[in-house]
Scaffold this motif. Structure first.
Motif, mmCIF file in Angstrom:
data_model
loop_
_atom_site.group_PDB
_atom_site.id
_atom_site.type_symbol
_atom_site.label_atom_id
_atom_site.label_comp_id
_atom_site.label_asym_id
_atom_site.label_seq_id
_atom_site.Cartn_x
_atom_site.Cartn_y
_atom_site.Cartn_z
ATOM 1 N N ALA A 152 0.811 -1.220 0.000
ATOM 2 C CA ALA A 152 0.000 0.000 0.000
ATOM 3 C C ALA A 152 0.844 1.269 0.000
ATOM 4 O O ALA A 152 0.340 2.350 -0.310
ATOM 5 C CB ALA A 152 -0.919 0.012 1.224
ATOM 6 N N PHE A 153 2.125 1.136 0.315
ATOM 7 C CA PHE A 153 3.003 2.300 0.439
ATOM 8 C C PHE A 153 3.288 2.933 -0.927
ATOM 9 O O PHE A 153 3.655 2.261 -1.880
ATOM 10 C CB PHE A 153 4.319 1.877 1.102
ATOM 11 C CG PHE A 153 5.322 2.983 1.262
ATOM 12 C CD1 PHE A 153 5.087 4.021 2.145
ATOM 13 C CD2 PHE A 153 6.498 2.983 0.525
ATOM 14 C CE1 PHE A 153 6.010 5.046 2.305
ATOM 15 C CE2 PHE A 153 7.431 3.996 0.669
ATOM 16 C CZ PHE A 153 7.184 5.039 1.567
ATOM 17 N N SER A 172 2.505 6.143 5.760
ATOM 18 C CA SER A 172 3.650 7.023 5.980
ATOM 19 C C SER A 172 4.940 6.211 5.989
ATOM 20 O O SER A 172 4.930 4.993 6.219
ATOM 21 C CB SER A 172 3.501 7.762 7.310
ATOM 22 O OG SER A 172 3.609 6.859 8.400
ATOM 23 N N MET A 173 6.052 6.887 5.758
ATOM 24 C CA MET A 173 7.350 6.226 5.814
ATOM 25 C C MET A 173 7.605 5.639 7.198
ATOM 26 O O MET A 173 8.156 4.536 7.335
ATOM 27 C CB MET A 173 8.458 7.214 5.443
ATOM 28 C CG MET A 173 9.864 6.648 5.549
ATOM 29 S SD MET A 173 10.162 5.237 4.434
ATOM 30 C CE MET A 173 10.373 6.140 2.873
ATOM 31 N N ASP A 223 -7.960 -6.150 -3.157
ATOM 32 C CA ASP A 223 -7.777 -7.550 -3.557
ATOM 33 C C ASP A 223 -6.298 -7.873 -3.739
ATOM 34 O O ASP A 223 -5.826 -8.941 -3.333
ATOM 35 C CB ASP A 223 -8.525 -7.843 -4.861
ATOM 36 C CG ASP A 223 -10.024 -7.959 -4.662
ATOM 37 O OD1 ASP A 223 -10.435 -8.385 -3.572
ATOM 38 O OD2 ASP A 223 -10.772 -7.642 -5.596
ATOM 39 N N VAL A 224 -5.574 -6.966 -4.363
ATOM 40 C CA VAL A 224 -4.156 -7.204 -4.605
ATOM 41 C C VAL A 224 -3.389 -7.246 -3.284
ATOM 42 O O VAL A 224 -2.491 -8.074 -3.102
ATOM 43 C CB VAL A 224 -3.565 -6.124 -5.534
ATOM 44 C CG1 VAL A 224 -2.071 -6.332 -5.696
ATOM 45 C CG2 VAL A 224 -4.249 -6.158 -6.893
ATOM 46 N N LEU A 225 -3.747 -6.381 -2.342
ATOM 47 C CA LEU A 225 -3.101 -6.423 -1.028
ATOM 48 C C LEU A 225 -3.348 -7.774 -0.360
ATOM 49 O O LEU A 225 -2.451 -8.336 0.277
ATOM 50 C CB LEU A 225 -3.619 -5.293 -0.136
ATOM 51 C CG LEU A 225 -3.261 -3.858 -0.537
ATOM 52 C CD1 LEU A 225 -3.770 -2.879 0.518
ATOM 53 C CD2 LEU A 225 -1.765 -3.698 -0.729
ATOM 54 N N GLY A 226 -4.567 -8.286 -0.501
ATOM 55 C CA GLY A 226 -4.867 -9.612 0.040
ATOM 56 C C GLY A 226 -4.040 -10.686 -0.632
ATOM 57 O O GLY A 226 -3.550 -11.617 0.024
#
Length: 245
Positions: A152-153, A172-173, A223-226
């Motif tokens: 997500a970063f 955030s970083m 979905d992609v993060l999952g």
């Protein structure tokens, strides 16, 4: 504390008997807590795994652990893996791929991805002894969720709206460093230097996948993060097994 409880309510079936108000902006900041959520899930599954190993043989106990993981997390991330594969392997244009991923129906590529993923994960776990399996059960949920934070970063949400937009592009970083550093340290503590190296290798492979996905979809989706959460665990197991062979 309320943030962790809310995450347990949203992402697991663990009964939390407390009304916690949902604030979207505040919830975005819980990304740094995702590996901690993984640690809680790992402890629950690790306790169950210890009991299962006393009652059943290796194959049965691992299958029960995988089933428990799916039901405990509502199958959210497995669904993300299936939807992502249905979309990306469809060979369609960006808009159509996103529509396919949003479709609640399970396609051929999604079904095959779930089948082969679960078979491969079970087979890899069976390569280890009982004590190592317990350590891996504790660790894998943390690894997977640290990769979600990384995914997500500094990315763009590929849809106009949706739940994935809570985290995507809003990490955030500092959150990335804390979540990644914590997962790396946890891997090294449980598995030694090989565990740390395996986490770094899995992160690099997820980085390559992220670049490819962003090029195809124009950004990231929930979905992609999952999918990253699930796939990173198998990648970690593969690298760690090769290092320990």
């Amino acid at each position: 504390m309320n943030e962790i409880l809310l995450m347990l309510q949203l992402f697991t079936v663990i009964p939390i008997q407390k009304e916690i108000p949902y604030d979207r902006e505040r919830f975005t900041k819980t990304a740094v807590l995702l590996p901690i959520l993984g640690g809680v899930i790992g402890l629950v599954e690790g306790g169950a795994a210890l009991l299962l190993q006393m009652l059943f043989g290796p194959i049965s106990s691992i299958l029960f652990i995988l089933m428990m993981d799916a039901f405990l997390t509502k199958g959210i991330h497995l669904d993300g893996l299936a939807d992502t594969c249905d979309g990306l392997f469809s060979g369609r244009d960006r808009k159509t791929m996103l529509e396919i991923m949003k479709d609640s129906r399970l396609g051929t590529f999604g079904a095959l991805s779930l089948l082969f993923y679960l078979l491969l994960k079970a087979a890899l776990l069976l390569e280890f002894d009982r004590v190592m399996i317990l350590r891996l059960v504790l660790l894998l949920p943390v690894i997977g969720r640290s990769m979600m934070v990384f995914g997500a970063f500094r990315s763009v949400y590929a849809r106009p709206h949706g739940f994935g937009g809570i985290y995507i592009g809003k990490i955030s970083m500092l959150s990335l460093v804390i979540s990644s550093g914590g997962a790396l340290l946890y891997s090294s503590v449980l598995l030694g230097i090989s565990g740390g190296i395996s986490w770094i290798a899995a992160l690099f492979l997820i980085f390559l996948m992220k670049q490819r996905v962003e090029k195809r979809l124009g950004g990231m989706t929930g979905d992609v993060l999952g999918a990253f959460m699930e796939v990173s665990q198998v990648l970690f197991l593969l690298v760690y097994l090769l290092m320990e062979s």
